[in-house]
Write a protein that holds these residues in place. Structure first.
Motif, PDB file in Angstrom:
ATOM      1  N   VAL A 108       0.850  -1.186   0.000  1.00 16.60           N
ATOM      2  CA  VAL A 108       0.000   0.000   0.000  1.00 16.60           C
ATOM      3  C   VAL A 108       0.886   1.237   0.000  1.00 16.60           C
ATOM      4  N   SER A 109       0.542   2.200  -0.853  1.00 19.18           N
ATOM      5  CA  SER A 109       1.335   3.423  -0.942  1.00 19.18           C
ATOM      6  C   SER A 109       0.717   4.509  -0.066  1.00 19.18           C
ATOM      7  N   ALA A 110       1.512   5.525   0.209  1.00 19.60           N
ATOM      8  CA  ALA A 110       1.030   6.653   1.006  1.00 19.60           C
ATOM      9  C   ALA A 110      -0.107   7.352   0.271  1.00 19.60           C
ATOM     10  N   GLN A 111      -0.001   7.460  -1.043  1.00 17.44           N
ATOM     11  CA  GLN A 111      -1.047   8.128  -1.819  1.00 17.44           C
ATOM     12  C   GLN A 111      -2.373   7.405  -1.674  1.00 17.44           C
ATOM     13  N   LYS A 112      -2.344   6.082  -1.607  1.00 21.49           N
ATOM     14  CA  LYS A 112      -3.569   5.301  -1.441  1.00 21.49           C
ATOM     15  C   LYS A 112      -4.233   5.643  -0.107  1.00 21.49           C
ATOM     16  N   ILE A 113      -3.435   5.769   0.955  1.00 25.94           N
ATOM     17  CA  ILE A 113      -3.973   6.127   2.272  1.00 25.94           C
ATOM     18  C   ILE A 113      -4.584   7.527   2.215  1.00 25.94           C
ATOM     19  N   TYR A 114      -3.877   8.481   1.603  1.00 26.39           N
ATOM     20  CA  TYR A 114      -4.403   9.842   1.488  1.00 26.39           C
ATOM     21  C   TYR A 114      -5.707   9.866   0.686  1.00 26.39           C
ATOM     22  N   ASN A 115      -5.797   9.059  -0.363  1.00 26.00           N
ATOM     23  CA  ASN A 115      -7.024   8.988  -1.154  1.00 26.00           C
ATOM     24  C   ASN A 115      -8.188   8.428  -0.341  1.00 26.00           C
ATOM     25  N   VAL A 116      -7.915   7.400   0.459  1.00 23.12           N
ATOM     26  CA  VAL A 116      -8.957   6.809   1.303  1.00 23.12           C
ATOM     27  C   VAL A 116      -9.419   7.819   2.348  1.00 23.12           C
ATOM     28  N   VAL A 117      -8.477   8.550   2.951  1.00 21.20           N
ATOM     29  CA  VAL A 117      -8.822   9.572   3.948  1.00 21.20           C
ATOM     30  C   VAL A 117      -9.679  10.663   3.307  1.00 21.20           C
TER      31      VAL A 117
END
Length: 131
Positions: A67-76
């Motif tokens: 999982v990438s940081a961008q994926k976490i930011y997108n989910v948030v």
């Protein structure tokens, strides 16, 4: 053999000449959050955990996590958007303030109908001022 004006392609052996990649970072399927991770992300955000700390938690739990940081930011961002129920930011602030019992005063600019001044006060603060 395939030929074009400038290129020639020779295939000597049609098999792969390398092992299958173990590191799946960047592959959409591998970078997806599981349903459990989505629920954990939502719980973390309710506790105001920062996205890079959420990512660190996932990587500590699963060493091969792609999982990438961008994926976490997108989910948030999606969680925030769902929570706002289609309202813009200022409408969300005003509705949350009213819902939680805050006193809200605001003034609109007459020409553009844009909020020019806003004061949001906690009920305890109002009680202390009145004393």
């Amino acid at each position: 053999m395939a030929t074009s004006e400038n290129w020639q392609l020779f295939v000597y052996n049609g098999r792969h000449n390398h092992k299958i990649a173990v590191y799946n970072h960047g592959y959409a399927q591998a970078a997806r959050l599981t349903e459990q991770q989505l629920q954990q992300t939502e719980q973390f955000r309710k506790s105001h955990v920062l996205p890079h700390n959420i990512l660190r938690f996932f990587r500590e739990q699963n060493v091969g996590c792609a999982v990438s940081a961008q994926k976490i930011y997108n989910v948030v961002a999606k969680i925030k958007k769902n929570r706002m129920k289609g309202q813009n930011t200022i409408d969300e602030v005003l509705s949350l303030s009213a819902e939680r019992g805050y006193t809200v005063f605001y003034r609109n600019c007459e020409e553009s109908n844009v909020i020019s001044d806003i004061v949001i006060a906690h009920p305890t603060l109002i009680a202390m001022i009145r004393m």
